[in-house]
Design an enzyme around this catalytic site. Structure first.
Site, PDB file in Angstrom:
ATOM      1  N   GLU A 169     -21.025 142.891 -17.943  1.00 46.04           N
ATOM      2  CA  GLU A 169     -19.975 143.339 -18.856  1.00 46.04           C
ATOM      3  C   GLU A 169     -20.503 144.574 -19.566  1.00 46.04           C
ATOM      4  OE1 GLU A 169     -18.050 139.005 -20.026  1.00 46.04           O
ATOM      5  OE2 GLU A 169     -19.023 140.222 -21.553  1.00 46.04           O
ATOM      6  N   ASP A 186     -16.798 140.910 -33.000  1.00 38.62           N
ATOM      7  CA  ASP A 186     -18.250 140.986 -32.876  1.00 38.62           C
ATOM      8  C   ASP A 186     -18.974 140.775 -34.190  1.00 38.62           C
ATOM      9  OD1 ASP A 186     -18.870 141.520 -30.088  1.00 38.62           O
ATOM     10  OD2 ASP A 186     -17.671 143.331 -30.367  1.00 38.62           O
TER      11      ASP A 186
END
Lengths: 426, 250
Positions: free
Chosen positions: B32, B43
């Site tokens: 990824e 995040d």
């Protein structure tokens, strides 16, 4: 009873661009809200607190000296600064706190820029016995110290955000991260008409009372004055002749009120503007009323500013698609405004729609112009306005009106919180 | 199977090229490639910081396509990007560039299934994959829609929260972060598995061989590691030895 879901988009703007983890909570919030607005008990409760706790309706004040100063039409100020906690933000905070109780959630998270929404949320949480965490940019904590202390007095935990520009954008990102982490127990009280659906609609609906009251108040002024006229009563001293000599053609609107020619409001995320504009959208469509939103031009539109519509392009931030200050690669740019409440690189999706549909005109005012308007209102009317609202006031310098026109300006908040900052730049 | 996330351009572009090659050499099944974004809502602090540093050095999508091409890596790679950088670039152009450099699709953490249908069709028509994320809060009806639209696998977010190890996330800790139940995860996994044979990947909070193994025990076909590998990419030797320590028979 409506079982219809709320529209997720305003034209091409809005939507739900959030992590999957939040999607069920957004669906739950929408369902809860749809039930609540049909529930008389909820509405009665909301009205009760708005009247007895917030102090609504807020006055619609004819600013005679200010009107004379500009020499054009009559300028009315919608005094949201007189609400409990000193700004329009409390309308939404009370509404959403009641929704949180209905959702069975006892924990609240919020973001704040100027601290007005943080204070309003902390207040609503104290009132309804909810636990409150407020994320606030470290930079804003510095420039809005009194509001930080207020929130703490009210029992909220203020959490400084050190990432990015350390202002409202970053506080909002961090509040959303916190919500993603604690979504099962926590309700997020977003402070403006931004964020994923259904927030822009819910916040606008809790704020539209501002415009609804203006309609009613304008109609009352009209009825009073024509009543006086008909009964041949003596004209009260200090009242403008306009109040007693009715000009039917000028005054006639569909619902029998005085015609409002211009409505002005400052816009960051856009909740005070949506609140006063929304009930007047039909008038805007028919051309009776011109709606003008004023963005923060900061140091100037060619320098650092927060004018998302004037200078941005459509993009996705904080869960919805709307005009956004960004670079060619979609990185969100740091906004700048002297006013912490307008210091945001995005704007509510409904504003983007209203802009593209030509129903609202978007203008921009610099830090300097706002400061001058701030001082002018202090001197002429004895009202200390918030720096946010001062942007709308500054636009009066540019607005050319005729004697027989009426301007309503949303004085969205009071300026006590800004005094230190204004002393520092003086 | 093993998937590894790295932030493109962190700590710098050269390191990313080398990290890609290390991942290929180690035989990981999926890479990824993280596109840095100014406001990464899903995040935790480690990947936020990596994105911030990468952007500060001028990383952007054009450079990411270039660096991937110059790495020569053939391992299946998808872009891990928030919606706005791809939207601003233009999805037609994203698709064309992916095909040109050999990137096989994208995973967009802020694009729920409700907003993804048109884009999934566009990707599919171009022979690319759009991977969707499922959450342990997802209802069964949502899980089914996600399962049907996501290709070639479904990415199940292991917990209610953002990326990162538990120790990185103390500032976000509220009432519930400490009592995540593995029970909920198992239930969601069971539901996803009941829809068919599509592989299920689990990610978020996996930072060790033990957690990778636990993930397979929970029924996952792939474990995805992100925050840990982003941290380690500051030192490629450590990065390489960590990756080889994960070699797991599935």
């Amino acid at each position: 009873m409506t079982t219809l879901k709320l529209a997720k988009y305003f034209g091409e703007y809005g939507g739900q661009f959030v992590p999957e983890t939040l999607m069920p909570a957004l669906a739950e919030l929408e369902a809860c809200y749809l039930e609540a607005i049909e529930d008389k008990e909820f509405q009665d409760q909301l009205s009760y607190y708005l009247k007895n706790y917030v102090g609504r309706p807020s006055p619609l004040y004819y600013a005679e000296s200010l009107s004379k100063h500009y020499g054009g039409g009559k300028i009315y100020l919608k005094r949201e600064d007189l609400n409990h906690t000193g700004a329009h933000k409390i309308n939404n905070a009370i509404g959403q706190a009641l929704l949180a109780k209905r959702l069975g959630k006892k924990l609240i998270v919020a973001e704040t820029g100027a601290g007005q929404h943080g204070v309003a949320t902390a207040t609503a949480c104290a009132l309804f016995d909810l636990e409150c965490k407020v994320f606030m940019g470290a930079e804003d904590i510095k420039r809005q110290a009194p509001n930080v202390y207020r929130m703490e007095l009210l029992g909220a935990e203020v959490i400084p955000v050190e990432s990015g520009s350390k202002t409202l954008k970053d506080a909002t990102s961090e509040a959303i991260r916190y919500w993603v982490t604690n979504v099962i127990s926590t309700h997020y009280i977003i402070g403006s008409t931004v964020g994923p659906h259904p927030y822009p609609t819910i916040v606008r609906d809790f704020q539209k009372i501002i415009g609804e009251e203006v309609k009613q108040q304008i109609a009352e002024i009209y009825n009073q004055s024509s009543g006086l006229h008909m009964q041949g009563l003596q004209e009260p001293a200090g009242l403008d002749p306009k109040f007693v000599t009715t000009n039917e053609e000028l005054h006639n609107t569909a619902d029998g009120g005085l015609r409002v020619d211009y409505i002005l409001a400052c816009v960051g995320g856009g909740s005070n503007a949506m609140g006063i504009f929304y009930p007047y959208l039909a008038e805007a469509k028919s051309g009776v009323t011109k709606l003008i939103a004023i963005e923060a031009a900061g140091e100037g539109l060619d320098g650092k500013h927060a004018a998302s519509i004037s200078k941005g392009k459509p993009g996705v931030l904080h869960g919805s698609k709307s005009y956004l200050l960004q670079d060619d690669y979609g990185q969100v740019q740091e906004a700048h405004s002297i006013s912490a409440g307008l210091d945001y690189p995005g704007i509510g999706p409904e504003h983007s729609f209203l802009h593209d549909a030509n129903l609202v005109e978007y203008q921009a005012i610099t830090d300097k112009e706002a400061l001058a308007a701030f001082r002018l209102l202090c001197k002429l009317e004895g009202i200390i306005p918030a720096l946010e609202s001062s942007h709308a006031l500054a636009y009066l310098e540019k607005l050319k009106t005729n004697k027989d026109e009426i301007v309503v300006l949303n004085l969205s908040g009071r300026g006590d919180k800004d005094l230190q900052q204004i002393r520092d730049v003086s | 199977m093993l998937g590894i996330y790295i932030t493109a351009g962190y700590p710098n572009a050269d390191a990313t090229i080398q990290a890609l090659r290390i991942l290929e050499k180690a035989g990981v099944d999926l890479i990824e490639l993280g596109v840095p974004f100014s406001d990464p809502l899903a995040d935790g602090p480690v990947i936020q910081k990596a994105a911030f540093e990468s952007l500060k050095q001028g990383m952007n999508l054009d450079k990411i396509f270039d660096l991937f091409k110059s790495s020569g890596v053939k391992t299946k790679t998808v872009l891990f990007s928030y919606y706005n950088p791809l939207f601003a670039y233009g999805f037609d152009k994203v698709i064309a560039k992916c095909k040109e450099v050999g990137i096989q699709g994208a995973l967009i953490p802020d694009l729920p299934v409700d907003e993804a249908e048109e884009l999934a069709a566009q990707f599919k028509a171009a022979g690319l994959d759009l991977v969707l994320l499922a959450a342990i809060t997802s209802t069964e009806e949502r899980l089914k829609r996600i399962y049907d639209l996501s290709n070639p696998f479904v990415y199940l977010v292991s917990r209610v929260g953002v990326t990162g190890s538990d120790s990185d996330l103390s500032s976000l800790r509220g009432a519930e972060a400490t009592k995540q139940s593995s029970r909920q995860l198992e239930d969601v996994m069971k539901k996803l598995k009941s829809f068919g044979n599509k592989p299920i990947a689990i990610g978020f909070g996996i930072d060790s061989k033990e957690k990778v193994d636990a993930t397979f025990k929970q029924g996952a076909d792939m474990a995805i590691i992100g925050t840990k590998t982003v941290k380690l990419s500051e030192n490629l030797k450590e990065f390489e030895s960590f990756i080889s320590s994960l070699k797991t028979k599935v």
